[in-house]
Design an enzyme around this catalytic site. Structure first.
Site, mmCIF file in Angstrom:
data_model
loop_
_atom_site.group_PDB
_atom_site.id
_atom_site.type_symbol
_atom_site.label_atom_id
_atom_site.label_comp_id
_atom_site.label_asym_id
_atom_site.label_seq_id
_atom_site.Cartn_x
_atom_site.Cartn_y
_atom_site.Cartn_z
ATOM 1 C CD GLU A 40 -3.099 1.166 2.006
ATOM 2 O OE1 GLU A 40 -3.567 2.226 2.468
ATOM 3 O OE2 GLU A 40 -3.614 0.052 2.197
ATOM 4 C CD GLU A 61 2.261 7.930 4.874
ATOM 5 O OE1 GLU A 61 2.786 8.955 4.402
ATOM 6 O OE2 GLU A 61 1.108 7.557 4.587
ATOM 7 C CG ASP A 67 10.328 8.443 -3.621
ATOM 8 O OD1 ASP A 67 9.294 7.959 -4.105
ATOM 9 O OD2 ASP A 67 11.081 9.215 -4.244
ATOM 10 C CG ASP A 74 -2.724 16.061 -3.643
ATOM 11 O OD1 ASP A 74 -3.669 16.596 -4.255
ATOM 12 O OD2 ASP A 74 -1.876 16.695 -2.999
ATOM 13 C CE LYS A 82 -5.299 27.097 -8.094
ATOM 14 N NZ LYS A 82 -4.589 28.351 -7.753
ATOM 15 C CG ASP A 140 -13.020 11.884 -1.987
ATOM 16 O OD1 ASP A 140 -11.988 12.260 -2.574
ATOM 17 O OD2 ASP A 140 -13.283 12.218 -0.811
ATOM 18 C CB THR A 180 -12.638 5.561 6.289
ATOM 19 O OG1 THR A 180 -13.036 6.602 5.401
ATOM 20 C CG2 THR A 180 -11.512 4.748 5.660
ATOM 21 C CG PHE A 196 -12.684 10.777 7.470
ATOM 22 C CD1 PHE A 196 -12.884 12.038 8.003
ATOM 23 C CD2 PHE A 196 -11.830 9.905 8.115
ATOM 24 C CE1 PHE A 196 -12.235 12.428 9.159
ATOM 25 C CE2 PHE A 196 -11.183 10.283 9.271
ATOM 26 C CZ PHE A 196 -11.387 11.545 9.801
ATOM 27 C CD GLU A 197 -15.156 4.976 1.059
ATOM 28 O OE1 GLU A 197 -15.587 4.428 0.026
ATOM 29 O OE2 GLU A 197 -14.224 4.507 1.736
#
Length: 288
Positions: free
Chosen positions: A120, A145, A172, A194, A198, A230, A267, A269-270
């Site tokens: 992951e 991570e 990385d 992310d 823009k 999302d 989750t 939040f989801e």
């Protein structure tokens, strides 16, 4: 869901990270547990200055930041009791120089080195990552991570639950993948990266042909690349990139998304975002 407070700002490409919260006012990234995370991945651009010589400029897909570390996370990063989960140094920039095989990390574990292996990328604080590892004890899980509080919390949860199928790497993700053998990993997960809204920041999006060359190289034939977002524009961006990518097949068919699989936890939040009418899109691609 998560908010991305930084990705719409002009940023220094050498110092990037991902944040998470509500998609109604976001500007950065999230991961499988939809908590603040750093998705650590780099790709280089060549620039030609006036002297005619090419210089490499690193473009990050994350914005690294400092956040509060709770006592449990700090304990896991410093107490030898949790050392078995931490593959490399957990503070500062992760040293990946000696990591060229993920399977060898489990050679002395109950599963052994030949068990199915999931990597992951950017697990954040690790809640979903650990939930998945606990639910599939015969599968080995490696998380990469750069967010130190997340690394610590993840190691703490793995230790307190007595998991033997989890390893955590600080560093990385793209650099790590470059060092791994071909046909090495059964599944690679990238949850809520992310979206970089823009247009001038699109080059920072993780899902790109250049990065997917690196990702798929390490996947076994028949292995999965599973991503979820999302952010609708990014969802269709990923479909376009991945459907056109040679060597990958959309499990749901060209142009289609897949329903959230049971193994990816939903989750809080989801769930909250869905209740507010926000969409979530999953994609699973299989290596030919």
């Amino acid at each position: 869901m998560s908010q991305y407070p930084n990705s719409n700002e002009d940023i220094d490409s050498s110092n990037a990270t991902d944040d998470q919260s509500d998609p109604s006012s976001r500007t950065a990234t999230r991961n499988s547990d939809n908590t603040p995370t750093d998705l650590d991945t780099n790709i280089s651009d060549e620039t030609a200055p006036a002297d005619g010589k090419k210089h490499i400029r690193i473009v990050n897909t994350f914005m690294k930041r400092r956040t509060h570390m709770n006592k449990n996370a700090e304990l896991a990063l410093t107490d030898p009791e949790f050392a078995e989960y931490l593959v490399n140094n957990s503070f500062g920039d992760g040293d990946l120089s000696d990591i060229d095989d993920l399977r060898i990390l489990f050679v002395d574990s109950p599963n052994g080195s030949e068990a199915p292996l999931t990597l992951e990328i950017g697990f954040g604080l690790g809640d979903s990552f650990i939930e998945m590892a606990a639910a599939e004890p015969t599968r080995n899980f490696v998380g990469v991570e750069v967010h130190e509080p997340g690394i610590g919390k993840c190691a703490y949860m793995a230790g307190t639950q007595g998991l033997s199928n989890v390893k955590i790497i600080n560093g990385d993700a793209i650099q790590l993948l470059k060092q791994l053998p071909e046909n090495h990993i059964d599944r690679i997960q990238l949850y809520f990266p992310d979206p970089w809204q823009k247009k001038r920041h699109y080059k920072r999006r993780f899902v790109s042909p250049e990065r997917m060359d690196i990702v798929t190289r390490s996947l076994k034939q028949g292995g999965w690349f599973h991503t979820a977002t999302d952010w609708e524009h990014y969802a269709f961006w990923m479909v376009e990139v991945l459907d056109d990518f040679a060597g990958l097949t959309n499990q749901a068919g060209v142009g289609n998304f897949t329903a959230r699989p049971d193994f990816r936890p939903m989750t809080k939040f989801e769930r909250r975002g869905i209740e507010r009418g926000h969409g979530v899109w999953d994609l699973i691609y299989i290596k030919d």
